[in-house]
Design a protein around this motif. Structure first.
Motif, PDB file in Angstrom:
ATOM      1  N   ASN A 153       0.805  -1.216   0.000  1.00  0.00           N
ATOM      2  CA  ASN A 153       0.000   0.000   0.000  1.00  0.00           C
ATOM      3  C   ASN A 153       0.841   1.270   0.000  1.00  0.00           C
ATOM      4  O   ASN A 153       0.331   2.341  -0.331  1.00  0.00           O
ATOM      5  CB  ASN A 153      -0.950  -0.005   1.199  1.00  0.00           C
ATOM      6  CG  ASN A 153      -2.097  -0.976   1.021  1.00  0.00           C
ATOM      7  OD1 ASN A 153      -2.362  -1.447  -0.081  1.00  0.00           O
ATOM      8  ND2 ASN A 153      -2.771  -1.305   2.113  1.00  0.00           N
ATOM      9  N   ARG A 154       2.112   1.158   0.365  1.00  0.00           N
ATOM     10  CA  ARG A 154       3.009   2.313   0.270  1.00  0.00           C
ATOM     11  C   ARG A 154       3.551   2.491  -1.147  1.00  0.00           C
ATOM     12  O   ARG A 154       4.261   3.457  -1.414  1.00  0.00           O
ATOM     13  CB  ARG A 154       4.199   2.163   1.235  1.00  0.00           C
ATOM     14  CG  ARG A 154       3.848   2.343   2.686  1.00  0.00           C
ATOM     15  CD  ARG A 154       5.088   2.647   3.527  1.00  0.00           C
ATOM     16  NE  ARG A 154       6.122   1.644   3.359  1.00  0.00           N
ATOM     17  CZ  ARG A 154       6.194   0.501   4.039  1.00  0.00           C
ATOM     18  NH1 ARG A 154       5.235   0.220   4.912  1.00  0.00           N
ATOM     19  NH2 ARG A 154       7.176  -0.348   3.852  1.00  0.00           N
ATOM     20  N   HIS A 155       3.204   1.569  -2.038  1.00  0.00           N
ATOM     21  CA  HIS A 155       3.752   1.616  -3.393  1.00  0.00           C
ATOM     22  C   HIS A 155       2.621   1.527  -4.424  1.00  0.00           C
ATOM     23  O   HIS A 155       2.478   0.528  -5.132  1.00  0.00           O
ATOM     24  CB  HIS A 155       4.763   0.481  -3.589  1.00  0.00           C
ATOM     25  CG  HIS A 155       5.944   0.579  -2.668  1.00  0.00           C
ATOM     26  ND1 HIS A 155       5.925   0.064  -1.387  1.00  0.00           N
ATOM     27  CD2 HIS A 155       7.159   1.143  -2.850  1.00  0.00           C
ATOM     28  CE1 HIS A 155       7.090   0.317  -0.812  1.00  0.00           C
ATOM     29  NE2 HIS A 155       7.849   0.965  -1.672  1.00  0.00           N
ATOM     30  N   PRO A 156       1.813   2.574  -4.530  1.00  0.00           N
ATOM     31  CA  PRO A 156       0.699   2.568  -5.491  1.00  0.00           C
ATOM     32  C   PRO A 156       1.151   2.595  -6.943  1.00  0.00           C
ATOM     33  O   PRO A 156       0.305   2.501  -7.845  1.00  0.00           O
ATOM     34  CB  PRO A 156      -0.074   3.844  -5.125  1.00  0.00           C
ATOM     35  CG  PRO A 156       0.964   4.748  -4.529  1.00  0.00           C
ATOM     36  CD  PRO A 156       1.893   3.846  -3.775  1.00  0.00           C
ATOM     37  N   THR A 157       2.455   2.710  -7.184  1.00  0.00           N
ATOM     38  CA  THR A 157       2.979   2.727  -8.549  1.00  0.00           C
ATOM     39  C   THR A 157       3.183   1.320  -9.120  1.00  0.00           C
ATOM     40  O   THR A 157       3.545   1.178 -10.292  1.00  0.00           O
ATOM     41  CB  THR A 157       4.323   3.469  -8.594  1.00  0.00           C
ATOM     42  OG1 THR A 157       5.232   2.872  -7.631  1.00  0.00           O
ATOM     43  CG2 THR A 157       4.146   4.934  -8.240  1.00  0.00           C
TER      44      THR A 157
END
Length: 277
Positions: A153-157
């Protein structure tokens, strides 16, 4: 060192020297890196851009280099860690090993692809504080735990996600009610346990899904319905590997995902299997 004292090739622009470094094999790059300070600066980015570590000793050496050499850390774009963990009952390494890997990961903020092909649950804790602002591809042989979900979730990319795809990886367990859901709005490709689909794809628009069900009594209904709800208008390919003849799975997909272009069904059968009704 003045330009007049450089050998002719070193008088070329740095961009040209970097192109030369990119065009040779790794062994030659390492030799060039030791040849001079100029070559060191020109070859280090190409040496560390795509790193594959196939043993714990290589992981230790690379992590130490990344920690002390900033140019190596910021040059890394793809990191693959692939080795066989210790045989039980010694199922993990000492704490300093994991601390070293955690510290190295914290230095590689420009990482775009992270591939952890190590069935070692300790790596989930290493990712607890890790953040990579441009991460687009993530693969692991880890169970979908709270620590891993928080990392995702900290990496939406992330565009490409692979979680525990093989039969030798940790099996998917029932997701607890208290676990957060995964939010990956740019996710287009998912490979993993079919039981994870409802938790992983709610906010995604998948183009392809490669699903595996390892347990005999697995039910694909929720996974297929979740794919339809989130990606019914975008998904083109579905590949499924599951025990039995999978007539029920084919019926579900034809009902809920009638517009896909490609369907691949791999039946895992024993000698006494027979088609179901």
């Amino acid at each position: 060192m003045s330009i007049s004292t450089l050998t002719p090739i070193l008088r070329l622009p740095r961009e040209v020297l970097e192109e030369i470094a990119d065009s040779v094999d790794l062994k030659t790059r390492l030799s060039l890196c030791r040849a001079s300070r100029v070559w060191h600066w020109c070859t280090t980015p190409s040496i560390y851009r795509d790193v594959c570590l196939t043993s714990p000793s290589k992981a230790v050496g690379c992590c130490r280099a990344v920690i002390v050499r900033r140019i190596a850390a910021i040059s890394m774009r793809r990191l693959t860690i692939r080795y066989t963990p210790p045989i039980r009952p010694v199922a993990h390494y000492f704490a300093p090993f994991y601390a070293l890997v955690r510290r190295a990961l914290s230095c590689t903020s420009h990482l775009q692809e992270l591939i952890l092909q190590v069935p070692d649950p300790h790596y989930a804790s290493l990712l607890r504080q890790a953040t990579f602002h441009s991460l687009s591809r993530f693969e692991c042989n880890l169970a979908l735990t709270e620590a891993l979900i928080l990392f995702l979730n900290r990496h939406p990319t992330i565009v490409y996600l692979q979680i525990a795809p093989s039969a030798h990886s940790p099996h998917a367990s029932a997701l607890g009610e208290g676990l957060p859901r995964v939010s990956l709005p740019k996710l287009q490709y998912f490979i993993g346990d079919g039981e994870y689909v409802p938790a992983v794809v709610p906010n995604a628009s998948l183009r392809a899904a490669f699903l595996v069900w390892d347990t005999v009594d697995s039910t694909p209904r929720e996974a297929i319905k979740s794919l339809e709800a989130s990606s019914g208008a975008t998904i083109n390919l579905v590949s499924c590997r599951r025990g039995g003849w999978n007539l029920d799975l084919i019926d579900l997909i034809s009902t809920w995902l009638p517009d896909i272009y490609v369907l691949i069904i791999t039946n895992v059968l024993d000698s006494e299997s027979a088609p179901s009704d």
